[in-house]
Write a protein that holds these residues in place. Sequence first.
Motif, PDB file in Angstrom:
ATOM      1  N   GLU A 104      62.678  -0.213  28.133  1.00  0.00           N
ATOM      2  CA  GLU A 104      63.424  -0.296  29.603  1.00  0.00           C
ATOM      3  C   GLU A 104      63.507   1.153  29.989  1.00  0.00           C
ATOM      4  OE1 GLU A 104      65.586  -4.197  29.841  1.00  0.00           O
ATOM      5  OE2 GLU A 104      66.169  -3.428  28.098  1.00  0.00           O
ATOM      6  N   ARG A 105      63.169   1.391  31.228  1.00  0.00           N
ATOM      7  CA  ARG A 105      63.481   2.483  31.930  1.00  0.00           C
ATOM      8  C   ARG A 105      63.704   2.070  33.381  1.00  0.00           C
ATOM      9  NH1 ARG A 105      59.410   7.481  31.211  1.00  0.00           N
ATOM     10  NH2 ARG A 105      58.099   5.904  32.444  1.00  0.00           N
ATOM     11  N   ALA A 106      64.468   3.028  34.170  1.00  0.00           N
ATOM     12  CA  ALA A 106      64.736   2.534  35.586  1.00  0.00           C
ATOM     13  C   ALA A 106      63.282   2.069  36.238  1.00  0.00           C
ATOM     14  CB  ALA A 106      65.413   3.711  36.080  1.00  0.00           C
ATOM     15  N   GLY A 107      63.306   0.959  36.763  1.00  0.00           N
ATOM     16  CA  GLY A 107      62.120   0.485  37.621  1.00  0.00           C
ATOM     17  C   GLY A 107      61.306  -0.116  36.850  1.00  0.00           C
ATOM     18  N   ASP A 108      61.170  -0.278  35.715  1.00  0.00           N
ATOM     19  CA  ASP A 108      60.028  -0.886  35.041  1.00  0.00           C
ATOM     20  C   ASP A 108      60.441  -1.163  33.338  1.00  0.00           C
ATOM     21  OD1 ASP A 108      59.712   1.478  33.697  1.00  0.00           O
ATOM     22  OD2 ASP A 108      58.018   2.129  34.440  1.00  0.00           O
ATOM     23  N   ARG A 109      59.391  -2.117  32.918  1.00  0.00           N
ATOM     24  CA  ARG A 109      60.026  -2.781  31.797  1.00  0.00           C
ATOM     25  C   ARG A 109      58.637  -2.991  31.043  1.00  0.00           C
ATOM     26  NH1 ARG A 109      62.408  -6.793  32.822  1.00  0.00           N
ATOM     27  NH2 ARG A 109      61.283  -8.590  32.148  1.00  0.00           N
ATOM     28  N   LEU A 110      58.549  -2.611  29.532  1.00  0.00           N
ATOM     29  CA  LEU A 110      57.454  -3.084  28.794  1.00  0.00           C
ATOM     30  C   LEU A 110      57.891  -4.198  27.791  1.00  0.00           C
ATOM     31  CD1 LEU A 110      55.581   0.475  27.925  1.00  0.00           C
ATOM     32  CD2 LEU A 110      54.894  -1.400  29.657  1.00  0.00           C
ATOM     33  N   GLU A 111      56.671  -5.097  27.392  1.00  0.00           N
ATOM     34  CA  GLU A 111      57.327  -6.208  26.622  1.00  0.00           C
ATOM     35  C   GLU A 111      55.797  -6.083  25.639  1.00  0.00           C
ATOM     36  OE1 GLU A 111      58.066  -9.789  28.597  1.00  0.00           O
ATOM     37  OE2 GLU A 111      60.191  -9.092  29.130  1.00  0.00           O
ATOM     38  N   ILE A 112      56.216  -5.578  24.431  1.00  0.00           N
ATOM     39  CA  ILE A 112      55.024  -5.844  23.550  1.00  0.00           C
ATOM     40  C   ILE A 112      55.039  -6.420  22.182  1.00  0.00           C
ATOM     41  CG2 ILE A 112      53.642  -4.243  22.157  1.00  0.00           C
ATOM     42  CD1 ILE A 112      54.830  -1.823  23.888  1.00  0.00           C
ATOM     43  N   GLN A 113      54.152  -7.501  22.157  1.00  0.00           N
ATOM     44  CA  GLN A 113      54.432  -8.203  21.032  1.00  0.00           C
ATOM     45  C   GLN A 113      53.040  -8.171  20.135  1.00  0.00           C
ATOM     46  OE1 GLN A 113      56.589 -10.976  19.917  1.00  0.00           O
ATOM     47  NE2 GLN A 113      55.525 -10.714  18.101  1.00  0.00           N
ATOM     48  N   GLU A 114      53.432  -7.647  18.831  1.00  0.00           N
ATOM     49  CA  GLU A 114      52.061  -7.696  17.809  1.00  0.00           C
ATOM     50  C   GLU A 114      51.531  -9.294  17.556  1.00  0.00           C
ATOM     51  OE1 GLU A 114      51.007  -5.627  13.589  1.00  0.00           O
ATOM     52  OE2 GLU A 114      52.930  -6.729  13.859  1.00  0.00           O
ATOM     53  N   ALA A 115      50.440  -9.416  17.479  1.00  0.00           N
ATOM     54  CA  ALA A 115      49.684 -10.615  17.168  1.00  0.00           C
ATOM     55  C   ALA A 115      49.911 -11.067  15.939  1.00  0.00           C
ATOM     56  CB  ALA A 115      48.153 -10.480  17.571  1.00  0.00           C
ATOM     57  N   SER A 116      49.438 -12.217  15.221  1.00  0.00           N
ATOM     58  CA  SER A 116      49.422 -12.634  13.912  1.00  0.00           C
ATOM     59  C   SER A 116      48.468 -11.730  13.305  1.00  0.00           C
ATOM     60  CB  SER A 116      49.390 -13.963  13.823  1.00  0.00           C
ATOM     61  OG  SER A 116      48.106 -14.440  14.352  1.00  0.00           O
ATOM     62  N   VAL A 137      44.301  -2.079  20.258  1.00  0.00           N
ATOM     63  CA  VAL A 137      44.154  -2.200  18.805  1.00  0.00           C
ATOM     64  C   VAL A 137      44.642  -0.871  18.252  1.00  0.00           C
ATOM     65  CG1 VAL A 137      42.586  -2.389  17.082  1.00  0.00           C
ATOM     66  CG2 VAL A 137      42.516  -4.067  18.804  1.00  0.00           C
ATOM     67  N   GLY A 138      45.575  -0.828  17.283  1.00  0.00           N
ATOM     68  CA  GLY A 138      45.943   0.299  16.881  1.00  0.00           C
ATOM     69  C   GLY A 138      47.290   0.357  15.963  1.00  0.00           C
ATOM     70  N   SER A 139      47.761   1.396  15.352  1.00  0.00           N
ATOM     71  CA  SER A 139      48.730   1.134  14.077  1.00  0.00           C
ATOM     72  C   SER A 139      50.031   0.780  15.169  1.00  0.00           C
ATOM     73  CB  SER A 139      48.875   2.422  13.509  1.00  0.00           C
ATOM     74  OG  SER A 139      49.225   3.594  14.146  1.00  0.00           O
ATOM     75  N   PHE A 140      50.244   1.447  16.311  1.00  0.00           N
ATOM     76  CA  PHE A 140      51.351   1.143  17.001  1.00  0.00           C
ATOM     77  C   PHE A 140      51.233   1.680  18.251  1.00  0.00           C
ATOM     78  CE2 PHE A 140      55.666   1.781  18.611  1.00  0.00           C
ATOM     79  CZ  PHE A 140      56.194   0.632  18.120  1.00  0.00           C
ATOM     80  N   PRO A 141      51.654   1.095  19.435  1.00  0.00           N
ATOM     81  CA  PRO A 141      51.232   1.010  21.133  1.00  0.00           C
ATOM     82  C   PRO A 141      51.912   2.811  21.379  1.00  0.00           C
ATOM     83  CG  PRO A 141      51.929  -0.853  20.692  1.00  0.00           C
ATOM     84  CD  PRO A 141      52.039  -0.592  19.490  1.00  0.00           C
ATOM     85  N   ARG A 142      51.113   3.494  21.929  1.00  0.00           N
ATOM     86  CA  ARG A 142      51.447   5.031  22.263  1.00  0.00           C
ATOM     87  C   ARG A 142      52.264   4.925  23.304  1.00  0.00           C
ATOM     88  NH1 ARG A 142      45.456   7.473  21.854  1.00  0.00           N
ATOM     89  NH2 ARG A 142      45.284   7.562  19.610  1.00  0.00           N
ATOM     90  N   VAL A 143      52.225   3.722  24.098  1.00  0.00           N
ATOM     91  CA  VAL A 143      53.044   3.832  25.360  1.00  0.00           C
ATOM     92  C   VAL A 143      54.258   3.746  25.195  1.00  0.00           C
ATOM     93  CG1 VAL A 143      52.577   1.272  25.870  1.00  0.00           C
ATOM     94  CG2 VAL A 143      53.089   2.836  27.741  1.00  0.00           C
ATOM     95  N   ALA A 144      54.661   2.686  23.941  1.00  0.00           N
ATOM     96  CA  ALA A 144      55.959   2.644  23.693  1.00  0.00           C
ATOM     97  C   ALA A 144      56.756   3.866  22.904  1.00  0.00           C
ATOM     98  CB  ALA A 144      56.211   1.706  22.429  1.00  0.00           C
ATOM     99  N   LEU A 145      55.831   4.967  22.382  1.00  0.00           N
ATOM    100  CA  LEU A 145      56.352   6.110  21.911  1.00  0.00           C
ATOM    101  C   LEU A 145      56.381   7.110  22.925  1.00  0.00           C
ATOM    102  CD1 LEU A 145      54.200   6.508  18.754  1.00  0.00           C
ATOM    103  CD2 LEU A 145      56.310   5.520  19.043  1.00  0.00           C
ATOM    104  N   ASN A 146      55.764   6.953  24.047  1.00  0.00           N
ATOM    105  CA  ASN A 146      55.463   7.904  25.190  1.00  0.00           C
ATOM    106  C   ASN A 146      56.788   8.150  25.891  1.00  0.00           C
ATOM    107  OD1 ASN A 146      53.227   9.081  24.541  1.00  0.00           O
ATOM    108  ND2 ASN A 146      51.955   7.704  25.886  1.00  0.00           N
ATOM    109  N   ARG A 147      57.773   6.767  26.010  1.00  0.00           N
ATOM    110  CA  ARG A 147      58.651   6.565  26.733  1.00  0.00           C
ATOM    111  C   ARG A 147      60.034   6.575  25.887  1.00  0.00           C
ATOM    112  NH1 ARG A 147      56.765   2.259  31.291  1.00  0.00           N
ATOM    113  NH2 ARG A 147      54.598   2.851  31.615  1.00  0.00           N
ATOM    114  N   ALA A 148      59.710   6.663  24.602  1.00  0.00           N
ATOM    115  CA  ALA A 148      60.734   6.045  23.531  1.00  0.00           C
ATOM    116  C   ALA A 148      62.185   6.971  23.787  1.00  0.00           C
ATOM    117  CB  ALA A 148      60.484   6.235  22.120  1.00  0.00           C
ATOM    118  N   PHE A 149      61.960   8.331  24.020  1.00  0.00           N
ATOM    119  CA  PHE A 149      62.988   9.032  23.860  1.00  0.00           C
ATOM    120  C   PHE A 149      63.706   9.637  25.250  1.00  0.00           C
ATOM    121  CE2 PHE A 149      60.436   9.845  19.942  1.00  0.00           C
ATOM    122  CZ  PHE A 149      61.244   9.282  19.304  1.00  0.00           C
ATOM    123  N   ALA A 150      63.286   8.586  26.134  1.00  0.00           N
ATOM    124  CA  ALA A 150      64.064   8.786  27.510  1.00  0.00           C
ATOM    125  C   ALA A 150      65.408   8.283  27.435  1.00  0.00           C
ATOM    126  CB  ALA A 150      63.188   8.245  28.680  1.00  0.00           C
TER     127      ALA A 150
END
Length: 289
Positions: A104-116, A137-150
């Motif tokens: 969650e950041r000002a103005g936008d939100r990401l919702e990410i769910q790993e599949a089974s 497809v990957g070990s963990f979504p980079r987009v969640a890391l790129n915004r993590a420490f804001a």
Amino acid sequence: MSSLFGMTQPPVGFGPGSQPDAGEEGLEYLPMPSGMRVYEPHLPEVADPVRATAARAVLARIHEALIRWSPGEEIRVPVDGLDAPVLALVDEALGEGEVAVKVERAGDRLEIQEASLAGVWRVRAIGEGATRESLLVGSFPRVALNRAFAATAPIAAGPAPAGLMNGMPILTELLDRSATWRRGDAPHAVNFSLLPHTPEDLAFIEQRLGVGATTILSRGYGNCRVTATATPNVWWVRYYNSVDTLILDTVEIVDVPAVVCAAAEDIADSAERLAEILDALATDLERAR
């Protein structure tokens, strides 16, 4: 008898009378995690062969991505042009896994769910009145890391409060490790479940590290809640048992904690499982025609 930290403890008793009688209350242990989630394959109903065929084509692209994936890589599977019913069939086949992410950041939100299927992620970006869907497809979504420490709020400053015991040296260690950590370095962890500290220590460290934008929940054997701080590469990692009692409280300096990542072996296993789903779905389509 002295403990490791110099605290005096009574001697351990042995022999008759030293242990509780059968009628007395026995030792109480902290409840450990239970109710582990397990993989349960699920096939969507082939009510409309045309839509089911389109959904199978998307699943086949995911399977191809799983096969050719290599560590450190992230592969995007486009779903922008899919009709909602087709995407719903894809979602039904993929199921819901253990890890959920919210950014969650000002103005936008990401919702990410790993599949089974571990290593397959559904990403929903919500902002400016629009919602965009994608599959990764990957070990963990980079987009969640790129915004993590804001930082989601200003980091508290000022003099250290009263009541600190180890708060200042622990904070100094964490800030130093954060400043010098580089991708590829070994993780560094501080375990508050074993380290002597006061409630004031914990509150002080949390305030000075700040709160970041990414929150992760891993629902495997019990729950693990991972929160990005506002300090780069510093994550608060807390493990809870099935009755939501905190059993392990740590801070990790790392790119992303391993507990929320899909390992290479998991992704290879997902490729095998998805191949089975594709074969079964192909059989159902043949019967429906």
